[in-house]
Design a protein around this motif. Structure first.
Motif, PDB file in Angstrom:
ATOM      1  N   VAL A 115       0.795  -1.240   0.065  1.00 56.33           N
ATOM      2  CA  VAL A 115       0.007   0.109  -0.020  1.00 56.33           C
ATOM      3  C   VAL A 115       1.022   1.281  -0.146  1.00 56.33           C
ATOM      4  O   VAL A 115       1.681   1.625   0.881  1.00 56.33           O
ATOM      5  CB  VAL A 115      -1.112  -0.110   1.222  1.00 56.33           C
ATOM      6  N   SER A 116       0.726   2.135  -0.892  1.00 54.13           N
ATOM      7  CA  SER A 116       1.719   3.154  -1.173  1.00 54.13           C
ATOM      8  C   SER A 116       0.854   4.158  -1.284  1.00 54.13           C
ATOM      9  O   SER A 116       0.254   4.381  -2.461  1.00 54.13           O
ATOM     10  CB  SER A 116       2.582   3.000  -2.409  1.00 54.13           C
ATOM     11  N   VAL A 117       0.722   5.316  -0.186  1.00 59.87           N
ATOM     12  CA  VAL A 117      -0.184   6.378  -0.440  1.00 59.87           C
ATOM     13  C   VAL A 117       0.264   7.450  -1.638  1.00 59.87           C
ATOM     14  O   VAL A 117       1.338   7.634  -1.938  1.00 59.87           O
ATOM     15  CB  VAL A 117      -0.328   7.187   0.902  1.00 59.87           C
ATOM     16  N   SER A 118      -1.000   8.115  -2.009  1.00 59.15           N
ATOM     17  CA  SER A 118      -0.799   9.397  -2.683  1.00 59.15           C
ATOM     18  C   SER A 118      -1.651  10.221  -2.025  1.00 59.15           C
ATOM     19  O   SER A 118      -2.124  10.282  -1.026  1.00 59.15           O
ATOM     20  CB  SER A 118      -1.286   8.785  -4.293  1.00 59.15           C
ATOM     21  N   ALA A 119      -2.030  11.452  -2.754  1.00 66.03           N
ATOM     22  CA  ALA A 119      -3.058  12.399  -2.552  1.00 66.03           C
ATOM     23  C   ALA A 119      -4.229  12.810  -3.384  1.00 66.03           C
ATOM     24  O   ALA A 119      -3.700  12.710  -4.644  1.00 66.03           O
ATOM     25  CB  ALA A 119      -2.062  13.452  -1.764  1.00 66.03           C
ATOM     26  N   VAL A 120      -5.351  13.323  -2.906  1.00 66.76           N
ATOM     27  CA  VAL A 120      -6.127  14.083  -4.018  1.00 66.76           C
ATOM     28  C   VAL A 120      -5.668  15.049  -4.715  1.00 66.76           C
ATOM     29  O   VAL A 120      -6.385  15.442  -5.830  1.00 66.76           O
ATOM     30  CB  VAL A 120      -7.598  14.320  -3.016  1.00 66.76           C
ATOM     31  N   GLY A 121      -4.568  15.639  -4.377  1.00 68.63           N
ATOM     32  CA  GLY A 121      -3.758  16.430  -5.116  1.00 68.63           C
ATOM     33  C   GLY A 121      -3.409  16.077  -6.514  1.00 68.63           C
ATOM     34  O   GLY A 121      -3.104  17.004  -7.515  1.00 68.63           O
ATOM     35  N   TYR A 122      -3.849  14.839  -6.720  1.00 65.33           N
ATOM     36  CA  TYR A 122      -3.532  14.221  -8.019  1.00 65.33           C
ATOM     37  C   TYR A 122      -4.541  14.825  -9.153  1.00 65.33           C
ATOM     38  O   TYR A 122      -3.984  14.910 -10.577  1.00 65.33           O
ATOM     39  CB  TYR A 122      -3.880  12.591  -8.027  1.00 65.33           C
ATOM     40  N   TYR A 123      -5.795  15.208  -8.590  1.00 60.99           N
ATOM     41  CA  TYR A 123      -6.768  15.990  -9.420  1.00 60.99           C
ATOM     42  C   TYR A 123      -6.577  17.243  -9.673  1.00 60.99           C
ATOM     43  O   TYR A 123      -7.197  17.765 -10.534  1.00 60.99           O
ATOM     44  CB  TYR A 123      -8.136  15.765  -8.876  1.00 60.99           C
ATOM     45  N   GLY A 124      -5.641  18.035  -9.140  1.00 58.30           N
ATOM     46  CA  GLY A 124      -5.344  19.330  -9.027  1.00 58.30           C
ATOM     47  C   GLY A 124      -6.629  20.191  -8.702  1.00 58.30           C
ATOM     48  O   GLY A 124      -7.308  19.537  -7.818  1.00 58.30           O
ATOM     49  N   ARG A 162       0.601  -7.387  -5.278  1.00 59.43           N
ATOM     50  CA  ARG A 162      -0.660  -6.558  -5.344  1.00 59.43           C
ATOM     51  C   ARG A 162      -0.279  -5.230  -4.843  1.00 59.43           C
ATOM     52  O   ARG A 162       0.088  -5.119  -3.661  1.00 59.43           O
ATOM     53  CB  ARG A 162      -1.791  -7.269  -4.768  1.00 59.43           C
ATOM     54  N   VAL A 163      -0.658  -4.002  -5.691  1.00 66.28           N
ATOM     55  CA  VAL A 163      -0.246  -2.639  -5.256  1.00 66.28           C
ATOM     56  C   VAL A 163      -1.683  -1.764  -5.104  1.00 66.28           C
ATOM     57  O   VAL A 163      -2.423  -1.919  -6.172  1.00 66.28           O
ATOM     58  CB  VAL A 163       0.654  -2.025  -6.319  1.00 66.28           C
ATOM     59  N   ALA A 164      -1.729  -1.367  -3.923  1.00 69.26           N
ATOM     60  CA  ALA A 164      -2.971  -0.473  -3.655  1.00 69.26           C
ATOM     61  C   ALA A 164      -2.583   0.975  -3.264  1.00 69.26           C
ATOM     62  O   ALA A 164      -1.579   1.288  -2.629  1.00 69.26           O
ATOM     63  CB  ALA A 164      -3.741  -1.083  -2.509  1.00 69.26           C
ATOM     64  N   VAL A 165      -3.090   1.941  -4.045  1.00 72.17           N
ATOM     65  CA  VAL A 165      -2.917   3.391  -3.968  1.00 72.17           C
ATOM     66  C   VAL A 165      -3.787   4.146  -3.416  1.00 72.17           C
ATOM     67  O   VAL A 165      -4.599   4.957  -4.213  1.00 72.17           O
ATOM     68  CB  VAL A 165      -2.030   3.746  -5.221  1.00 72.17           C
ATOM     69  N   PRO A 166      -4.037   4.590  -2.099  1.00 69.32           N
ATOM     70  CA  PRO A 166      -5.106   5.317  -1.394  1.00 69.32           C
ATOM     71  C   PRO A 166      -4.383   6.614  -1.779  1.00 69.32           C
ATOM     72  O   PRO A 166      -3.679   7.221  -1.402  1.00 69.32           O
ATOM     73  CB  PRO A 166      -5.127   5.018  -0.036  1.00 69.32           C
ATOM     74  N   ARG A 167      -5.364   7.517  -2.509  1.00 67.96           N
ATOM     75  CA  ARG A 167      -5.426   9.174  -2.694  1.00 67.96           C
ATOM     76  C   ARG A 167      -6.126   9.753  -1.498  1.00 67.96           C
ATOM     77  O   ARG A 167      -7.080   9.697  -1.345  1.00 67.96           O
ATOM     78  CB  ARG A 167      -5.915   9.254  -4.031  1.00 67.96           C
ATOM     79  N   ILE A 168      -5.081  10.253  -0.494  1.00 69.38           N
ATOM     80  CA  ILE A 168      -5.800  10.696   0.674  1.00 69.38           C
ATOM     81  C   ILE A 168      -6.142  11.918   0.481  1.00 69.38           C
ATOM     82  O   ILE A 168      -5.487  12.846  -0.059  1.00 69.38           O
ATOM     83  CB  ILE A 168      -4.626  10.285   1.822  1.00 69.38           C
TER      84      ILE A 168
END
Ligand SMILES: NC(=O)c1ccc[n+]([C@@H]2O[C@H](COP(=O)([O-])OP(=O)(O)OC[C@H]3O[C@@H](n4cnc5c(N)ncnc54)[C@H](OP(=O)(O)O)[C@@H]3O)[C@@H](O)[C@H]2O)c1
Length: 303
Positions: A115-124, A162-168
């Motif tokens: 599980v490797s986190v990301s952020a809702v900033g992905y969407y701008g 298996r990779v999961a990426v939560p956009r926090i």
């Protein structure tokens, strides 16, 4: 379960360790700090020193782990942004994630899940638009960071992991984050919305962040990117009004954009722009939020 975790000494990592301490687990925590052992409830934590920008002895720790949780990253509010700070924000996420993925590839016994986190900033900055995982990436600096960061993590799929990426989203908890910054002004009857007030906040209670990060460890069907923010995002105006109402204080003194610009420079965008993100994939995967609505979440945190 043996879980390797990076960034586990931080805001989210501390809550995660507390949650995991209720059941017998072995944690290997990669840190830039000192090596040590810690017993915390039923949890054994082995702190292993690493330099997150280089290969090293730490790689051996990946071998034989059941799961990897990657939480590393320089805090985006740590200092005012300039080109050097932006470089650090990017490098502190992408480089360690690449190194971790490569170490997984070299391990004899690989973890089943990362599980490797990301952020809702992905969407701008998306204004009023409803944003799901099917929405496109944004085109600002944090959106670029998120894309490179996610790609570095998803590369582990080539090794059968298996990779999961939560956009926090924006994490709410008493001890830090946005709540930590808003509490004092509100207590002093000087609180109010930050920025225009019209921007959407993809807020999430810390308990749901922790449960949402662990969800792929418990559910083999969960993989790929998913929004980890509450199903009921609100505008900053609504958030500040609710915050004041729970504390029995008025919400009347907005923090203007220029003040945020002075403090954070371009980094102010994180809070003055927003995303009306909804966790479509997580809900479809059967996840039930502990705090889907804002008032009970704020009452639990503030009262
Ligand atoms: N908090 C939020 O609202 C939020 C929202 C969306 C996404 N996220 C993401 O979730 C992750 C965890 O968030 P958090 O709030 O728990 O983060 P945090 O408390 O700011 O820091 C996490 C950990 O990262 C390591 N770290 C900090 N600066 C670093 C640097 N310059 N280079 C390498 N490592 C560094 C530190 O671990 P050691 O000192 O032990 O090495 C730190 O404890 C981050 O990647 C963050 O971007 C957070």
């Amino acid at each position: 379960m043996k879980i390797l975790i990076t960034g586990g000494t931080g805001f989210i990592g501390t809550a995660l360790r507390k949650h995991l301490s209720a059941t017998p687990n072995d944690l290997v925590l990669l840190t830039r700090g000192e090596p040590r052992m810690e017993l915390s409830g039923a949890l054994t934590v082995k702190y292993v020193h690493w330099d997150p920008s280089a290969r090293g002895e730490w790689e051996k720790e990946v071998n034989g782990c059941d799961a990897v949780i990657n939480l590393i990253g320089k805090n985006v509010f740590e200092e005012r942004w300039n080109n050097e700070v932006k470089k650090q924000i990017l490098a502190s996420r992408v480089l360690p994630t690449r190194l971790l993925t490569e170490a997984i590839g070299r391990a004899e016994r690989r973890p089943a899940v990362m599980v490797s986190v990301s952020a809702v900033g992905y969407y701008g900055d998306r204004g009023q638009e409803m944003v799901t995982e099917a929405s496109s990436a944004g085109n600002d600096f944090l959106a670029e960071v998120a894309q490179q960061w996610e790609a570095a993590a998803l590369a582990a799929e080539q090794f059968g992991v298996r990779v999961a990426v939560p956009r926090i989203g924006l994490v709410l908890e008493r001890s830090g984050g946005m709540i930590g910054k808003m509490l004092l002004p509100f207590r002093l009857f000087a609180g109010g919305p930050i920025g225009s007030g019209k921007q959407f906040l993809p807020w999430i209670h810390m308990e749901d962040v922790v449960r949402g990060i662990l969800y792929p460890l418990e559910n083999e069907g969960v993989k790929g990117v998913y929004n980890l923010s509450s199903p009921e995002p609100v505008t900053m105006d609504e958030f500040a009004t609710m915050f004041g109402s729970v504390l029995h204080r008025p919400s009347w003194l907005p923090v203007p954009n220029f003040a945020l610009d002075l403090l954070y420079g371009e980094g102010a965008k994180v809070i003055i722009s927003g995303q009306r993100a909804v966790p479509e994939r997580l809900l479809n995967a059967g996840y039930r939020f502990s705090y889907p609505s804002l008032r009970p979440a704020l009452e639990q945190i503030l009262l």
